[in-house]
Design a protein around this motif. Structure first.
Motif, short mmCIF file in Angstrom:
data_model
loop_
_atom_site.label_atom_id
_atom_site.label_comp_id
_atom_site.label_asym_id
_atom_site.label_seq_id
_atom_site.Cartn_x
_atom_site.Cartn_y
_atom_site.Cartn_z
N LYS A 241 0.84 -1.19 0.00
CA LYS A 241 0.00 0.00 0.00
C LYS A 241 0.88 1.24 0.00
O LYS A 241 1.89 1.29 0.70
CB LYS A 241 -0.92 0.02 1.23
CG LYS A 241 -1.83 1.25 1.29
CD LYS A 241 -2.74 1.23 2.51
CE LYS A 241 -3.60 2.48 2.58
NZ LYS A 241 -4.49 2.48 3.77
N PHE A 243 1.40 4.44 1.38
CA PHE A 243 0.99 5.27 2.50
C PHE A 243 1.39 6.72 2.33
O PHE A 243 0.82 7.60 2.97
CB PHE A 243 1.58 4.72 3.81
CG PHE A 243 0.95 3.43 4.27
CD1 PHE A 243 -0.14 3.45 5.14
CD2 PHE A 243 1.43 2.21 3.83
CE1 PHE A 243 -0.73 2.27 5.57
CE2 PHE A 243 0.85 1.02 4.26
CZ PHE A 243 -0.24 1.06 5.13
N GLU A 245 0.91 8.46 -0.39
CA GLU A 245 -0.22 9.06 -1.09
C GLU A 245 -1.28 9.55 -0.11
O GLU A 245 -1.93 10.58 -0.31
CB GLU A 245 -0.81 8.04 -2.06
CG GLU A 245 -1.88 8.57 -2.99
CD GLU A 245 -2.32 7.52 -3.97
OE1 GLU A 245 -2.38 7.83 -5.18
OE2 GLU A 245 -2.60 6.36 -3.55
N GLU A 246 -1.42 8.82 0.98
CA GLU A 246 -2.45 9.13 1.98
C GLU A 246 -2.01 10.23 2.94
O GLU A 246 -2.85 11.01 3.42
CB GLU A 246 -2.78 7.85 2.76
CG GLU A 246 -3.95 7.95 3.70
CD GLU A 246 -4.31 6.60 4.29
OE1 GLU A 246 -5.08 6.58 5.26
OE2 GLU A 246 -3.83 5.56 3.78
N THR A 247 -0.71 10.31 3.22
CA THR A 247 -0.23 11.23 4.26
C THR A 247 0.48 12.47 3.72
O THR A 247 0.51 13.50 4.38
CB THR A 247 0.73 10.51 5.20
OG1 THR A 247 1.87 10.04 4.46
CG2 THR A 247 0.05 9.32 5.87
N ALA A 253 4.06 8.75 6.36
CA ALA A 253 3.76 7.49 5.70
C ALA A 253 4.20 6.31 6.54
O ALA A 253 3.47 5.33 6.72
CB ALA A 253 4.42 7.46 4.33
N LYS A 256 1.95 6.09 9.62
CA LYS A 256 0.62 5.60 9.27
C LYS A 256 0.65 4.09 9.06
O LYS A 256 -0.26 3.36 9.51
CB LYS A 256 0.12 6.31 8.01
CG LYS A 256 -1.24 5.85 7.50
CD LYS A 256 -2.37 6.16 8.45
CE LYS A 256 -3.72 5.85 7.82
NZ LYS A 256 -4.82 5.89 8.81
N ASP A 260 -1.49 1.60 11.38
CA ASP A 260 -2.52 0.76 10.76
C ASP A 260 -2.28 -0.73 11.04
O ASP A 260 -3.24 -1.50 11.20
CB ASP A 260 -2.59 1.01 9.25
CG ASP A 260 -3.33 2.30 8.90
OD1 ASP A 260 -3.72 3.03 9.84
OD2 ASP A 260 -3.50 2.59 7.70
#
Length: 274
Positions: A241, A243, A245-247, A253, A256, A260
């Protein structure tokens, strides 16, 4: 510019040992990241990542090879030393590269070099045939992480990076391998790219902590390669995944990913095989 200099302060309060991970088993999931340099190692410590793996995956992620086969002991030692300079709290695991542990005696010689470079444990790939090697290393005070399932050093034998254990015969063999390596004295077991149900069965049958990558969510820990966490892999595997991109930032990242895994949010069903 953050994390240019290795800073081994903060994050983990105590040094993580094999005993620490054994105590966490069944109580709290622990987190592993495969990384290769001092700045990322320092960041892992700040993000309270319990274990870092200097994998021979560096052949593909750092050195530009199309497999892990060309990686040498000298390259592994170079990167283990770098990671050890950046992190003095996480458990450091060093891979033994292709054909450097074909015999127990050869394994002992090369494991000694990896440990002297700063590793606290060595990782070797293979099944029951490794039992004598695991036993020799363990008897001489060298902790071992045994790696089964999709073992990248055997990619040419497998005919590519394929999920292992989907048929019952192969699944039974992997479960038998896991039990054998447990008995031989392995301290950790890493299983890669197997159906989630098989990851669960192996974890339940093991007396030691089990680390999964593409092995479902029931293992005692998860490991991802830093390049996958940061979205640097051109064709990322299903179990990874991005991470970043999300943070939106590198420390976030890694944090996270760690959070998770701890919360049981990652891996989700979309990251597992059936």
């Amino acid at each position: 510019m953050p994390y240019v200099q290795a800073d081994n302060s903060g994050g983990l309060e105590k040094k993580i040992t094999v005993h620490t991970l054994q105590q966490m088993r069944g109580r709290e999931k622990f987190v592993m990241v495969s990384l290769y340099d001092a700045p990322m190692a320092a960041m892992a410590q700040k993000c309270s990542v319990e274990a870092v793996l200097i994998g021979d995956s560096l052949g593909m992620t750092v050195l530009g090879y199309d497999s892990v086969i060309p990686v040498t002991m000298e390259q592994m030692i170079y990167h283990v030393e770098a990671v050890a300079r950046g992190n003095n709290k996480s458990l450091i695991i060093g891979d033994l590269p292709f054909m450097t542990y074909a015999t127990p005696e050869q394994a002992l010689s090369n494991a000694t070099r990896i440990m002297q470079a700063g590793a606290h444990m060595v990782k070797i790939e293979g099944g029951a045939w490794l039992a004598d090697t695991v036993r020799m290393l363990s008897d001489r005070g060298i902790p071992v992480c045994a790696h089964i399932g999709l073992t990248p050093q055997s990619v040419h034998k497998f005919g590519g990076f394929r999920v292992q254990g989907r048929d019952q015969e192969r699944a039974d063999t992997l479960l038998s391998d896991a039990k054998c390596l447990n008995r031989a004295g392995a301290d950790l077991l890493l299983i890669e790219c197997v159906p989630a149900w098989l990851g669960t069965a192996i974890t339940q049958a093991s007396d030691i902590p089990v680390v999964g990558i593409g092995a479902g969510s029931d293992t005692d820990a998860q490991v991802l390669v830093i390049n996958d966490i940061l979205g640097l892999t051109p064709q990322p595997p299903k179990f990874s995944k991005n991470f970043l991109e999300e943070t939106g930032n590198i420390p976030g990242a890694m944090q996270k990913y760690r959070d998770d895994v701890k919360a049981g949010v990652f891996p989700s069903e979309v990251h597992t095989f059936s």
